[in-house]
Design a protein around this motif. Structure first.
Motif, PDB file in Angstrom:
ATOM      1  N   PRO A   1       0.881  -1.392   0.009  1.00 30.11           N
ATOM      2  CA  PRO A   1       0.088   0.043  -0.160  1.00 30.11           C
ATOM      3  C   PRO A   1       0.806   1.314   0.106  1.00 30.11           C
ATOM      4  O   PRO A   1       0.384   2.390  -0.427  1.00 30.11           O
ATOM      5  CB  PRO A   1      -0.844   0.006   1.443  1.00 30.11           C
ATOM      6  N   ASP A   2       2.070   1.099   0.350  1.00 23.89           N
ATOM      7  CA  ASP A   2       2.819   2.296   0.481  1.00 23.89           C
ATOM      8  C   ASP A   2       3.419   2.769  -0.966  1.00 23.89           C
ATOM      9  O   ASP A   2       4.335   3.823  -1.039  1.00 23.89           O
ATOM     10  CB  ASP A   2       4.143   2.221   1.253  1.00 23.89           C
ATOM     11  N   LYS A   3       3.034   2.011  -1.843  1.00 23.54           N
ATOM     12  CA  LYS A   3       3.461   2.324  -3.473  1.00 23.54           C
ATOM     13  C   LYS A   3       2.297   3.206  -3.899  1.00 23.54           C
ATOM     14  O   LYS A   3       2.266   3.266  -5.301  1.00 23.54           O
ATOM     15  CB  LYS A   3       3.793   0.994  -4.012  1.00 23.54           C
ATOM     16  N   ARG A   4       1.036   3.181  -3.364  1.00 25.70           N
ATOM     17  CA  ARG A   4      -0.060   3.820  -3.868  1.00 25.70           C
ATOM     18  C   ARG A   4      -0.348   5.222  -3.375  1.00 25.70           C
ATOM     19  O   ARG A   4      -0.227   5.446  -2.206  1.00 25.70           O
ATOM     20  CB  ARG A   4      -1.247   3.054  -3.512  1.00 25.70           C
ATOM     21  N   TRP A   5      -0.706   5.965  -4.472  1.00 25.74           N
ATOM     22  CA  TRP A   5      -1.147   7.485  -4.041  1.00 25.74           C
ATOM     23  C   TRP A   5      -2.573   7.310  -3.736  1.00 25.74           C
ATOM     24  O   TRP A   5      -3.268   6.611  -4.349  1.00 25.74           O
ATOM     25  CB  TRP A   5      -1.132   8.457  -5.358  1.00 25.74           C
ATOM     26  N   PRO A   6      -2.921   8.103  -2.786  1.00 25.24           N
ATOM     27  CA  PRO A   6      -4.490   7.687  -2.268  1.00 25.24           C
ATOM     28  C   PRO A   6      -5.487   8.047  -3.369  1.00 25.24           C
ATOM     29  O   PRO A   6      -5.462   8.758  -4.353  1.00 25.24           O
ATOM     30  CB  PRO A   6      -4.767   8.670  -1.106  1.00 25.24           C
ATOM     31  N   GLY A   7      -6.572   6.946  -3.420  1.00 25.18           N
ATOM     32  CA  GLY A   7      -7.651   7.464  -4.472  1.00 25.18           C
ATOM     33  C   GLY A   7      -8.312   8.409  -4.417  1.00 25.18           C
ATOM     34  O   GLY A   7      -8.684   9.092  -5.557  1.00 25.18           O
ATOM     35  N   SER A   8      -8.432   9.275  -3.221  1.00 21.01           N
ATOM     36  CA  SER A   8      -8.952  10.601  -3.008  1.00 21.01           C
ATOM     37  C   SER A   8      -8.223  11.570  -3.851  1.00 21.01           C
ATOM     38  O   SER A   8      -8.583  12.612  -4.403  1.00 21.01           O
ATOM     39  CB  SER A   8      -9.363  11.156  -1.760  1.00 21.01           C
ATOM     40  N   SER A   9      -6.944  11.352  -3.738  1.00 21.47           N
ATOM     41  CA  SER A   9      -6.045  12.376  -4.531  1.00 21.47           C
ATOM     42  C   SER A   9      -6.142  12.289  -6.033  1.00 21.47           C
ATOM     43  O   SER A   9      -6.168  13.557  -6.695  1.00 21.47           O
ATOM     44  CB  SER A   9      -4.544  12.074  -4.125  1.00 21.47           C
ATOM     45  N   TYR A  10      -6.166  10.902  -6.433  1.00 24.58           N
ATOM     46  CA  TYR A  10      -6.567  10.805  -7.795  1.00 24.58           C
ATOM     47  C   TYR A  10      -7.926  11.349  -8.179  1.00 24.58           C
ATOM     48  O   TYR A  10      -7.967  11.960  -9.315  1.00 24.58           O
ATOM     49  CB  TYR A  10      -6.644   9.482  -8.050  1.00 24.58           C
ATOM     50  N   GLY A  11      -9.019  11.277  -7.350  1.00 25.64           N
ATOM     51  CA  GLY A  11     -10.175  11.858  -7.716  1.00 25.64           C
ATOM     52  C   GLY A  11     -10.032  13.537  -7.619  1.00 25.64           C
ATOM     53  O   GLY A  11     -10.569  14.045  -8.455  1.00 25.64           O
ATOM     54  N   GLN A  12      -9.404  14.216  -6.667  1.00 26.45           N
ATOM     55  CA  GLN A  12      -8.992  15.604  -6.865  1.00 26.45           C
ATOM     56  C   GLN A  12      -8.258  15.697  -8.246  1.00 26.45           C
ATOM     57  O   GLN A  12      -8.726  17.028  -9.006  1.00 26.45           O
ATOM     58  CB  GLN A  12      -8.422  16.111  -5.865  1.00 26.45           C
ATOM     59  N   LEU A  13      -7.299  15.213  -8.350  1.00 29.35           N
ATOM     60  CA  LEU A  13      -6.691  15.357  -9.898  1.00 29.35           C
ATOM     61  C   LEU A  13      -7.500  15.026 -11.048  1.00 29.35           C
ATOM     62  O   LEU A  13      -7.543  15.931 -11.989  1.00 29.35           O
ATOM     63  CB  LEU A  13      -5.542  14.347 -10.123  1.00 29.35           C
ATOM     64  N   ALA A  14      -8.360  14.169 -11.026  1.00 28.12           N
ATOM     65  CA  ALA A  14      -9.519  13.959 -12.050  1.00 28.12           C
ATOM     66  C   ALA A  14     -10.388  15.210 -12.147  1.00 28.12           C
ATOM     67  O   ALA A  14     -10.521  15.505 -13.261  1.00 28.12           O
ATOM     68  CB  ALA A  14     -10.142  12.653 -11.840  1.00 28.12           C
ATOM     69  N   ALA A  15     -10.844  15.793 -11.324  1.00 23.29           N
ATOM     70  CA  ALA A  15     -11.794  16.820 -11.305  1.00 23.29           C
ATOM     71  C   ALA A  15     -10.805  17.957 -11.920  1.00 23.29           C
ATOM     72  O   ALA A  15     -11.293  18.538 -12.685  1.00 23.29           O
ATOM     73  CB  ALA A  15     -11.979  17.266  -9.838  1.00 23.29           C
ATOM     74  N   ARG A  16      -9.351  18.109 -11.578  1.00 25.61           N
ATOM     75  CA  ARG A  16      -9.035  19.246 -12.269  1.00 25.61           C
ATOM     76  C   ARG A  16      -8.591  18.961 -13.787  1.00 25.61           C
ATOM     77  O   ARG A  16      -8.626  19.873 -14.703  1.00 25.61           O
ATOM     78  CB  ARG A  16      -7.510  19.248 -11.675  1.00 25.61           C
ATOM     79  N   LEU A  17      -8.605  17.682 -14.179  1.00 26.02           N
ATOM     80  CA  LEU A  17      -8.407  17.419 -15.689  1.00 26.02           C
ATOM     81  C   LEU A  17      -9.698  17.552 -16.298  1.00 26.02           C
ATOM     82  O   LEU A  17      -9.712  17.931 -17.337  1.00 26.02           O
ATOM     83  CB  LEU A  17      -8.104  15.742 -15.753  1.00 26.02           C
ATOM     84  N   VAL A  18     -11.099  17.391 -15.693  1.00 24.43           N
ATOM     85  CA  VAL A  18     -12.034  17.560 -16.307  1.00 24.43           C
ATOM     86  C   VAL A  18     -12.259  19.165 -16.584  1.00 24.43           C
ATOM     87  O   VAL A  18     -12.670  19.511 -17.616  1.00 24.43           O
ATOM     88  CB  VAL A  18     -13.447  17.064 -15.423  1.00 24.43           C
ATOM     89  N   GLN A  19     -11.808  19.984 -15.712  1.00 26.59           N
ATOM     90  CA  GLN A  19     -11.803  21.397 -15.949  1.00 26.59           C
ATOM     91  C   GLN A  19     -10.904  21.728 -17.155  1.00 26.59           C
ATOM     92  O   GLN A  19     -11.171  22.692 -17.960  1.00 26.59           O
ATOM     93  CB  GLN A  19     -11.308  22.204 -14.616  1.00 26.59           C
ATOM     94  N   GLU A  20     -10.074  21.086 -17.412  1.00 24.63           N
ATOM     95  CA  GLU A  20      -9.058  21.025 -18.675  1.00 24.63           C
ATOM     96  C   GLU A  20      -9.695  20.339 -20.114  1.00 24.63           C
ATOM     97  O   GLU A  20      -8.950  20.462 -20.980  1.00 24.63           O
ATOM     98  CB  GLU A  20      -7.716  20.399 -18.528  1.00 24.63           C
ATOM     99  N   GLY A  21     -10.887  19.982 -19.797  1.00 23.93           N
ATOM    100  CA  GLY A  21     -11.681  19.355 -20.877  1.00 23.93           C
ATOM    101  C   GLY A  21     -11.187  17.973 -21.027  1.00 23.93           C
ATOM    102  O   GLY A  21     -11.197  17.328 -22.425  1.00 23.93           O
ATOM    103  N   ILE A  22     -10.441  17.196 -20.251  1.00 24.48           N
ATOM    104  CA  ILE A  22      -9.819  15.920 -20.396  1.00 24.48           C
ATOM    105  C   ILE A  22     -10.515  14.896 -19.670  1.00 24.48           C
ATOM    106  O   ILE A  22     -10.793  15.193 -18.463  1.00 24.48           O
ATOM    107  CB  ILE A  22      -8.287  15.840 -19.837  1.00 24.48           C
TER     108      ILE A  22
END
Length: 315
Positions: A179-200
Protein backbone atom coordinates in the motif's frame (compact mmCIF):
# COMPACT_ATOMS: atom_id res chain seq x y z
CA UNK A 1 14.98 -25.54 -40.50
CA UNK A 2 15.93 -24.91 -36.88
CA UNK A 3 19.53 -25.48 -35.90
CA UNK A 4 19.24 -25.40 -32.10
CA UNK A 5 16.80 -25.13 -29.22
CA UNK A 6 16.97 -21.97 -27.13
CA UNK A 7 15.10 -21.24 -23.88
CA UNK A 8 14.26 -17.85 -22.37
CA UNK A 9 13.08 -17.67 -18.77
CA UNK A 10 10.93 -14.70 -17.76
CA UNK A 11 8.27 -15.36 -15.15
CA UNK A 12 6.85 -12.09 -13.78
CA UNK A 13 5.73 -9.44 -13.03
CA UNK A 14 3.98 -7.35 -15.72
CA UNK A 15 6.34 -4.37 -15.55
CA UNK A 16 9.40 -6.62 -15.60
CA UNK A 17 7.94 -8.72 -18.41
CA UNK A 18 7.22 -5.83 -20.78
CA UNK A 19 10.64 -4.32 -20.07
CA UNK A 20 12.13 -7.68 -21.11
CA UNK A 21 10.47 -7.58 -24.53
CA UNK A 22 13.49 -5.79 -26.01
CA UNK A 23 15.91 -8.48 -24.81
CA UNK A 24 13.54 -11.20 -26.06
CA UNK A 25 13.45 -9.61 -29.50
CA UNK A 26 17.25 -9.33 -29.49
CA UNK A 27 17.58 -13.03 -28.67
CA UNK A 28 15.19 -13.89 -31.49
CA UNK A 29 17.30 -11.87 -33.93
CA UNK A 30 20.54 -13.41 -32.67
CA UNK A 31 19.18 -16.94 -33.16
CA UNK A 32 17.05 -16.53 -36.31
CA UNK A 33 16.88 -20.24 -37.14
CA UNK A 34 16.50 -21.59 -33.62
CA UNK A 35 13.44 -23.07 -32.02
CA UNK A 36 12.84 -20.44 -29.36
CA UNK A 37 10.91 -21.44 -26.24
CA UNK A 38 9.72 -19.17 -23.43
CA UNK A 39 9.19 -20.33 -19.87
CA UNK A 40 6.79 -17.88 -18.26
CA UNK A 41 3.71 -17.64 -16.07
CA UNK A 42 0.09 -17.80 -17.21
CA UNK A 43 -0.68 -14.02 -17.38
CA UNK A 44 1.92 -13.52 -20.13
CA UNK A 45 1.21 -16.47 -22.40
CA UNK A 46 -1.01 -14.42 -24.73
CA UNK A 47 1.64 -11.73 -25.20
CA UNK A 48 4.32 -14.33 -25.84
CA UNK A 49 2.28 -16.32 -28.34
CA UNK A 50 1.10 -13.28 -30.27
CA UNK A 51 4.57 -11.73 -30.44
CA UNK A 52 5.58 -14.23 -33.10
CA UNK A 53 9.00 -14.77 -31.53
CA UNK A 54 8.43 -18.16 -29.95
CA UNK A 55 7.73 -21.61 -31.32
CA UNK A 56 6.67 -22.82 -27.87
CA UNK A 57 5.53 -21.24 -24.61
CA UNK A 58 5.76 -23.28 -21.41
CA UNK A 59 3.75 -22.25 -18.37
CA UNK A 60 5.67 -22.35 -15.11
CA UNK A 61 3.24 -22.86 -12.25
CA UNK A 62 6.10 -22.03 -9.87
CA UNK A 63 5.61 -25.07 -7.66
CA UNK A 64 7.02 -25.05 -4.19
CA UNK A 65 10.48 -26.55 -4.17
CA UNK A 66 9.27 -29.19 -1.72
CA UNK A 67 6.47 -30.26 -4.11
CA UNK A 68 8.50 -33.14 -5.48
CA UNK A 69 5.92 -34.30 -8.05
CA UNK A 70 5.49 -30.86 -9.58
CA UNK A 71 9.22 -30.18 -9.59
CA UNK A 72 9.85 -33.52 -11.33
CA UNK A 73 7.29 -32.58 -13.98
CA UNK A 74 9.03 -29.26 -14.54
CA UNK A 75 12.42 -30.97 -14.63
CA UNK A 76 11.22 -33.44 -17.26
CA UNK A 77 9.78 -30.62 -19.36
CA UNK A 78 13.02 -28.67 -19.23
CA UNK A 79 15.20 -31.68 -20.02
CA UNK A 80 12.99 -32.77 -22.91
CA UNK A 81 13.63 -29.43 -24.61
CA UNK A 82 17.26 -30.38 -25.23
CA UNK A 83 18.20 -26.73 -25.01
CA UNK A 84 21.59 -25.65 -26.29
CA UNK A 85 21.44 -22.33 -24.46
CA UNK A 86 19.26 -20.74 -21.79
CA UNK A 87 18.81 -17.00 -21.27
CA UNK A 88 17.59 -16.50 -17.73
CA UNK A 89 16.08 -13.01 -17.77
CA UNK A 90 14.41 -13.58 -14.41
CA UNK A 91 17.73 -14.10 -12.57
CA UNK A 92 16.00 -14.98 -9.31
CA UNK A 93 16.88 -17.71 -6.85
CA UNK A 94 14.03 -19.76 -8.35
CA UNK A 95 15.06 -19.40 -11.98
CA UNK A 96 18.71 -19.99 -11.09
CA UNK A 97 17.69 -23.23 -9.38
CA UNK A 98 16.38 -24.48 -12.72
CA UNK A 99 19.99 -24.76 -13.88
CA UNK A 100 20.32 -27.74 -11.57
CA UNK A 101 17.23 -29.34 -13.13
CA UNK A 102 18.74 -29.44 -16.59
CA UNK A 103 20.71 -32.62 -16.16
CA UNK A 104 24.06 -33.28 -17.83
CA UNK A 105 25.58 -32.04 -19.97
CA UNK A 106 24.32 -28.61 -18.94
CA UNK A 107 23.20 -26.15 -21.62
CA UNK A 108 25.03 -22.88 -22.03
CA UNK A 109 23.50 -20.51 -19.49
CA UNK A 110 23.24 -16.73 -19.44
CA UNK A 111 22.30 -15.59 -15.97
CA UNK A 112 23.60 -15.71 -12.43
CA UNK A 113 23.24 -19.42 -11.64
CA UNK A 114 26.38 -20.97 -10.22
CA UNK A 115 28.12 -22.69 -13.10
CA UNK A 116 26.74 -20.38 -15.82
CA UNK A 117 28.78 -20.51 -18.99
CA UNK A 118 27.93 -16.86 -19.71
CA UNK A 119 27.41 -15.26 -16.30
CA UNK A 120 26.33 -11.68 -15.82
CA UNK A 121 29.54 -11.01 -13.97
CA UNK A 122 29.00 -7.43 -12.90
CA UNK A 123 29.13 -7.27 -9.07
CA UNK A 124 27.00 -4.12 -9.23
CA UNK A 125 24.22 -5.68 -11.27
CA UNK A 126 21.72 -5.30 -8.42
CA UNK A 127 22.21 -1.53 -8.57
CA UNK A 128 21.37 -1.25 -12.29
CA UNK A 129 18.03 -0.45 -13.86
CA UNK A 130 16.29 -3.58 -15.18
CA UNK A 131 16.56 -2.47 -18.81
CA UNK A 132 20.27 -1.67 -18.55
CA UNK A 133 21.04 -4.79 -16.51
CA UNK A 134 19.47 -7.14 -19.04
CA UNK A 135 21.19 -5.39 -21.95
CA UNK A 136 24.54 -5.85 -20.21
CA UNK A 137 23.73 -9.46 -19.37
CA UNK A 138 23.06 -10.20 -23.04
CA UNK A 139 26.20 -8.35 -24.15
CA UNK A 140 28.22 -10.70 -21.95
CA UNK A 141 26.55 -13.56 -23.81
CA UNK A 142 27.44 -12.12 -27.20
CA UNK A 143 24.26 -10.14 -28.00
CA UNK A 144 25.14 -6.47 -28.25
CA UNK A 145 22.15 -5.05 -30.15
CA UNK A 146 19.27 -4.92 -27.66
CA UNK A 147 16.40 -2.66 -28.79
CA UNK A 148 14.07 -0.75 -26.52
CA UNK A 149 10.89 -2.78 -25.89
CA UNK A 150 8.45 -2.38 -28.79
CA UNK A 151 4.76 -3.08 -28.23
CA UNK A 152 3.50 -1.54 -31.48
CA UNK A 153 2.31 -5.02 -32.46
CA UNK A 154 0.06 -5.18 -29.39
CA UNK A 155 -3.00 -4.03 -31.28
CA UNK A 156 -6.64 -3.85 -30.21
CA UNK A 157 -9.68 -1.73 -31.02
CA UNK A 158 -10.41 0.56 -28.06
CA UNK A 159 -13.45 2.09 -29.80
CA UNK A 160 -15.69 -0.42 -28.01
CA UNK A 161 -15.22 1.61 -24.82
CA UNK A 162 -16.81 4.68 -26.40
CA UNK A 163 -14.29 7.10 -24.95
CA UNK A 164 -14.11 10.75 -25.98
CA UNK A 165 -11.14 11.78 -28.06
CA UNK A 166 -9.42 13.74 -25.28
CA UNK A 167 -8.83 11.37 -22.38
CA UNK A 168 -6.11 10.53 -19.86
CA UNK A 169 -5.39 7.28 -18.09
CA UNK A 170 -5.35 7.05 -14.30
CA UNK A 171 -3.69 3.94 -12.87
CA UNK A 172 -4.32 3.96 -9.08
CA UNK A 173 -3.53 0.30 -8.38
CA UNK A 174 -0.55 -1.68 -7.26
CA UNK A 175 0.40 -4.83 -5.42
CA UNK A 176 -2.13 -5.37 -2.60
CA UNK A 177 0.67 -6.09 -0.12
CA UNK A 178 2.44 -2.79 -0.98
CA UNK A 179 0.00 0.00 0.00
CA UNK A 180 2.96 2.35 0.48
CA UNK A 181 3.39 2.37 -3.30
CA UNK A 182 -0.07 3.88 -3.86
CA UNK A 183 -1.15 7.51 -4.09
CA UNK A 184 -4.54 7.75 -2.33
CA UNK A 185 -7.67 7.28 -4.40
CA UNK A 186 -9.08 10.56 -3.10
CA UNK A 187 -6.01 12.36 -4.42
CA UNK A 188 -6.48 10.78 -7.83
CA UNK A 189 -10.09 11.95 -7.60
CA UNK A 190 -9.08 15.56 -6.97
CA UNK A 191 -6.63 15.33 -9.88
CA UNK A 192 -9.40 13.89 -12.05
CA UNK A 193 -11.63 16.86 -11.23
CA UNK A 194 -8.85 19.21 -12.32
CA UNK A 195 -8.47 17.31 -15.57
CA UNK A 196 -12.18 17.66 -16.32
CA UNK A 197 -11.74 21.42 -15.95
CA UNK A 198 -9.08 21.11 -18.66
CA UNK A 199 -11.50 19.30 -20.95
CA UNK A 200 -9.79 15.94 -20.39
CA UNK A 201 -11.83 12.88 -19.45
CA UNK A 202 -10.16 10.73 -16.75
CA UNK A 203 -10.25 7.00 -17.50
CA UNK A 204 -9.47 4.61 -14.64
CA UNK A 205 -7.56 1.41 -15.40
CA UNK A 206 -7.07 -1.52 -13.09
CA UNK A 207 -8.62 -4.69 -11.78
CA UNK A 208 -11.50 -5.37 -9.44
CA UNK A 209 -8.95 -5.10 -6.63
CA UNK A 210 -8.95 -1.33 -7.20
CA UNK A 211 -12.70 -0.83 -6.72
CA UNK A 212 -12.16 1.15 -3.53
CA UNK A 213 -9.80 3.56 -5.31
CA UNK A 214 -12.16 3.85 -8.28
CA UNK A 215 -15.07 4.66 -5.98
CA UNK A 216 -13.00 7.35 -4.27
CA UNK A 217 -12.05 8.84 -7.62
CA UNK A 218 -15.62 8.92 -8.87
CA UNK A 219 -16.83 10.38 -5.57
CA UNK A 220 -14.57 13.37 -6.24
CA UNK A 221 -15.11 13.33 -10.01
CA UNK A 222 -18.33 11.70 -11.27
CA UNK A 223 -17.21 12.34 -14.87
CA UNK A 224 -14.36 9.84 -14.51
CA UNK A 225 -14.91 6.63 -16.50
CA UNK A 226 -13.97 3.34 -14.86
CA UNK A 227 -12.68 0.47 -17.01
CA UNK A 228 -11.76 -1.69 -14.03
CA UNK A 229 -11.60 -5.33 -15.03
CA UNK A 230 -12.66 -4.55 -18.61
CA UNK A 231 -9.32 -4.27 -20.40
CA UNK A 232 -6.86 -6.82 -21.71
CA UNK A 233 -3.16 -5.99 -21.80
CA UNK A 234 -3.48 -5.46 -25.55
CA UNK A 235 -6.32 -2.99 -24.99
CA UNK A 236 -4.27 -1.11 -22.38
CA UNK A 237 -1.50 -0.70 -24.96
CA UNK A 238 -3.99 0.53 -27.56
CA UNK A 239 -5.62 2.95 -25.11
CA UNK A 240 -2.21 4.29 -24.10
CA UNK A 241 -1.25 5.06 -27.70
CA UNK A 242 -4.29 7.34 -28.06
CA UNK A 243 -4.28 8.84 -24.55
CA UNK A 244 -3.33 12.44 -23.87
CA UNK A 245 -1.15 11.06 -21.06
CA UNK A 246 -1.14 8.55 -18.23
CA UNK A 247 -0.45 9.00 -14.55
CA UNK A 248 -0.06 6.05 -12.24
CA UNK A 249 1.66 4.33 -9.37
CA UNK A 250 4.69 2.10 -9.72
CA UNK A 251 2.73 -0.82 -11.14
CA UNK A 252 2.66 -2.97 -14.26
CA UNK A 253 0.01 -1.12 -16.32
CA UNK A 254 1.96 2.13 -15.83
CA UNK A 255 5.00 0.40 -17.33
CA UNK A 256 2.92 -0.81 -20.27
CA UNK A 257 1.36 2.61 -20.88
CA UNK A 258 4.79 4.25 -20.88
CA UNK A 259 6.32 1.74 -23.28
CA UNK A 260 3.28 1.96 -25.55
CA UNK A 261 3.98 5.66 -25.97
CA UNK A 262 1.67 7.56 -23.64
CA UNK A 263 3.41 10.54 -22.02
CA UNK A 264 3.58 9.13 -18.51
CA UNK A 265 3.97 10.47 -15.00
CA UNK A 266 4.89 7.71 -12.55
CA UNK A 267 4.48 8.29 -8.82
CA UNK A 268 7.00 6.73 -6.45
CA UNK A 269 7.45 6.62 -2.71
CA UNK A 270 10.61 5.51 -0.99
CA UNK A 271 9.15 1.99 -1.04
CA UNK A 272 10.67 1.50 -4.51
CA UNK A 273 13.57 3.01 -6.40
CA UNK A 274 12.96 4.34 -9.94
CA UNK A 275 16.70 4.12 -10.61
CA UNK A 276 16.27 0.35 -10.49
CA UNK A 277 12.73 -0.23 -11.72
CA UNK A 278 11.33 3.06 -13.00
CA UNK A 279 9.14 3.30 -16.07
CA UNK A 280 10.89 3.78 -19.39
CA UNK A 281 9.31 5.12 -22.56
CA UNK A 282 9.43 7.89 -25.15
CA UNK A 283 8.26 10.49 -22.61
CA UNK A 284 8.34 9.61 -18.92
CA UNK A 285 8.55 11.77 -15.82
CA UNK A 286 9.12 10.36 -12.33
CA UNK A 287 7.80 12.08 -9.21
CA UNK A 288 9.19 10.57 -6.03
CA UNK A 289 8.43 11.58 -2.46
CA UNK A 290 9.04 9.77 0.85
CA UNK A 291 5.34 9.14 1.51
CA UNK A 292 2.74 9.22 -1.28
CA UNK A 293 -0.05 9.87 1.19
CA UNK A 294 1.50 13.32 1.68
CA UNK A 295 1.93 14.13 -2.02
CA UNK A 296 -0.18 17.24 -2.81
CA UNK A 297 -2.43 17.19 -5.86
CA UNK A 298 -1.03 20.52 -7.14
CA UNK A 299 2.45 18.99 -7.24
CA UNK A 300 1.22 16.20 -9.50
CA UNK A 301 -0.77 18.60 -11.65
CA UNK A 302 2.28 20.81 -11.92
CA UNK A 303 4.40 17.89 -13.15
CA UNK A 304 1.78 17.05 -15.74
CA UNK A 305 2.13 20.52 -17.22
CA UNK A 306 5.52 19.56 -18.68
CA UNK A 307 4.19 16.52 -20.53
CA UNK A 308 0.60 17.51 -21.30
CA UNK A 309 0.67 21.32 -21.52
CA UNK A 310 -1.89 21.85 -18.79
CA UNK A 311 -2.73 25.18 -17.27
CA UNK A 312 -0.92 26.66 -14.28
CA UNK A 313 -1.88 24.75 -11.10
CA UNK A 314 -3.51 26.62 -8.27
CA UNK A 315 -1.43 27.38 -5.19
Amino acid sequence: MTSENILIIKLSALGDFVQALGPMQAIRRHHPDAKLTLLTTKPFVDIAERSGWFQEVIVDKRPKLLNIKAMLQLRNKLRSGKFARVYDLQTSDRSSSYYRLMGNPKPEWSGIAKGSSHPHANPNRDFMHTVDRQAEQLSMAGITDVPFPDVSWMEADPSKFGLPENYALLIPGGAPHRPDKRWPGSSYGQLAARLVQEGITPVILGTKAEEKEADEIQAECPEAISLLGKTTLFEIAALARKARFSVGNDTGPTHLAAIAGAPTLALFSHASNPDLCGQRGPEVEILRVPDLSNLPVPDVFGKLRSIAHLSQPET
